[in-house]
Every structure is written in structure tokens, then in C-alpha cells.
Design an enzyme around this catalytic site. Structure first.
Site, PDB file in Angstrom:
ATOM      1  N   ASN A 154       0.803  -1.222   0.000  1.00 24.63           N
ATOM      2  CA  ASN A 154       0.000   0.000   0.000  1.00 24.63           C
ATOM      3  C   ASN A 154       0.839   1.276   0.000  1.00 24.63           C
ATOM      4  O   ASN A 154       0.314   2.366   0.208  1.00 24.63           O
ATOM      5  CB  ASN A 154      -0.944   0.014   1.204  1.00 24.63           C
TER       6      ASN A 154
ATOM      7  N   ILE B 169       1.169   6.863   0.172  1.00 22.94           N
ATOM      8  CA  ILE B 169       0.461   5.868   0.974  1.00 22.94           C
ATOM      9  C   ILE B 169      -0.995   5.777   0.520  1.00 22.94           C
ATOM     10  O   ILE B 169      -1.675   6.792   0.410  1.00 22.94           O
ATOM     11  CB  ILE B 169       0.510   6.274   2.471  1.00 22.94           C
ATOM     12  N   CYS B 170      -1.446   4.564   0.275  1.00 18.91           N
ATOM     13  CA  CYS B 170      -2.850   4.338  -0.086  1.00 18.91           C
ATOM     14  C   CYS B 170      -3.598   4.005   1.207  1.00 18.91           C
ATOM     15  O   CYS B 170      -3.523   2.882   1.706  1.00 18.91           O
ATOM     16  CB  CYS B 170      -2.956   3.189  -1.090  1.00 18.91           C
ATOM     17  N   LEU B 171      -4.271   5.026   1.746  1.00 19.77           N
ATOM     18  CA  LEU B 171      -4.985   4.865   3.014  1.00 19.77           C
ATOM     19  C   LEU B 171      -6.175   5.821   2.986  1.00 19.77           C
ATOM     20  O   LEU B 171      -6.001   7.013   2.719  1.00 19.77           O
ATOM     21  CB  LEU B 171      -4.039   5.198   4.175  1.00 19.77           C
TER      22      LEU B 171
ATOM     23  N   ASP C 143      -6.389  -3.437  -1.852  1.00 21.34           N
ATOM     24  CA  ASP C 143      -6.300  -2.071  -2.382  1.00 21.34           C
ATOM     25  C   ASP C 143      -4.824  -1.715  -2.551  1.00 21.34           C
ATOM     26  O   ASP C 143      -4.331  -0.773  -1.944  1.00 21.34           O
ATOM     27  CB  ASP C 143      -6.995  -1.104  -1.406  1.00 21.34           C
TER      28      ASP C 143
END
Length: 151
Positions: free
Chosen positions: A77, A84-86, A121
């Protein structure tokens, strides 16, 4: 004005009562922060020290800070630029940012993401090993931690 007083309050709280394994400080300007997250015990990031950059936008807290890893990290992620994929780092409707959240909450969420990646994701599609070959993922993540985040 609201942003400055809120940031001062948040930084003061982060200095006096930091979440476990997290430190955060000003890097010159009030809107330019740095943070360190210690890799969690029993994760491939254990014993690693990860540096992050936090840029606080003019519209904070109505807009989330931009946070990225400065230390390379092998994680599905987090991409090679440290992005950052959050969900809490993005505005709705795609994200879950709310003005009631703060920098301490975001850093704690990133620390949790490090311990529990979200393979459904991924930002780094080539790190699908997390899902299909966890041993190889753990090996690579430990190697990167030793190489880039070791003390």
C-alpha cells in the site's frame, strides 16, 4: 489562524504524549513536519526506523495533510515515491478524512497499515506476494527494512 493554533496544539500533544513508537516534530516551517515510526514487533518492519514527511495544507483541518514515506519500504500500500494508499489520507467521497481526525491519528493509522497491509487495495501491484506468497513478501520486507531503515 485556526490552522496555526490547532497545529501548535497537536504538536504539543505529540511531544508530551506521543503514540507508542511514533515521534513527530516541526521541520522549520509550521506546515512542514517530519515523523518517525518504529516498525512494529512481530512485523517484517521490526527494528526499522521509518521517516515520513508531512505537508499540512492551507485548508487544514478541512483538508488532510499530505504524508509520504521518506524511507523506502516494501509494502503493497506504499509506492516507490513513498505515497500511501490509506482512506483517511483522502477527502470524501473516495476517502474517509474528517476534520475531527488529527496528525496523531493519521500516524497511528499508518503504523497499523504497516502491521496489517490491505492487499485488496494495493498501490504497488507487483507486491501481490503479500496475498499469494506471504513468505517471500516477509523476506523481501525484512531485507528492505534492514537495508533502508536499520539503525
Amino acid at each position: 489562524m485556526q490552522r496555526a493554533s490547532r497545529l501548535k496544539r497537536e504538536l504539543s500533544l505529540l511531544a508530551t504524549e506521543p503514540p507508542p513508537g511514533i515521534t513527530c516534530w516541526q521541520n522549520g516551517q509550521l506546515d512542514d513536519l517530519r515523523a518517525q515510526i518504529l516498525g512494529g514487533v512481530d512485523t517484517p518492519y521490526e527494528k526499522g526506523i521509518f521517516n515520513l514527511e508531512i505537508i499540512v495544507p492551507e485548508r487544514y483541518p478541512f483538508e488532510p495533510p499530505k504524508i509520504r514515506f521518506l524511507t523506502p519500504i516494501y509494502h503493497p500500500n506504499i509506492d516507490s515515491a513513498g505515497r500511501i494508499c490509506l482512506d483517511v489520507l483522502k477527502l470524501p467521497p473516495k476517502g474517509a478524512w474528517r476534520p475531527s481526525l488529527n496528525i496523531s491519528t493519521l500516524l497511528t493509522s499508518i503504523q497499523l497499515l504497516m502491521a496489517e497491509p490491505n492487499p485488496d487495495d494495493p498501490l504497488m501491484a507487483d507486491i501481490v506476494q503479500y496475498k499469494y506468497n506471504k513468505q517471500l513478501f516477509l523476506l523481501n520486507a525484512r531485507e528492505w527494512t534492514e537495508k533502508y531503515a536499520g539503525q
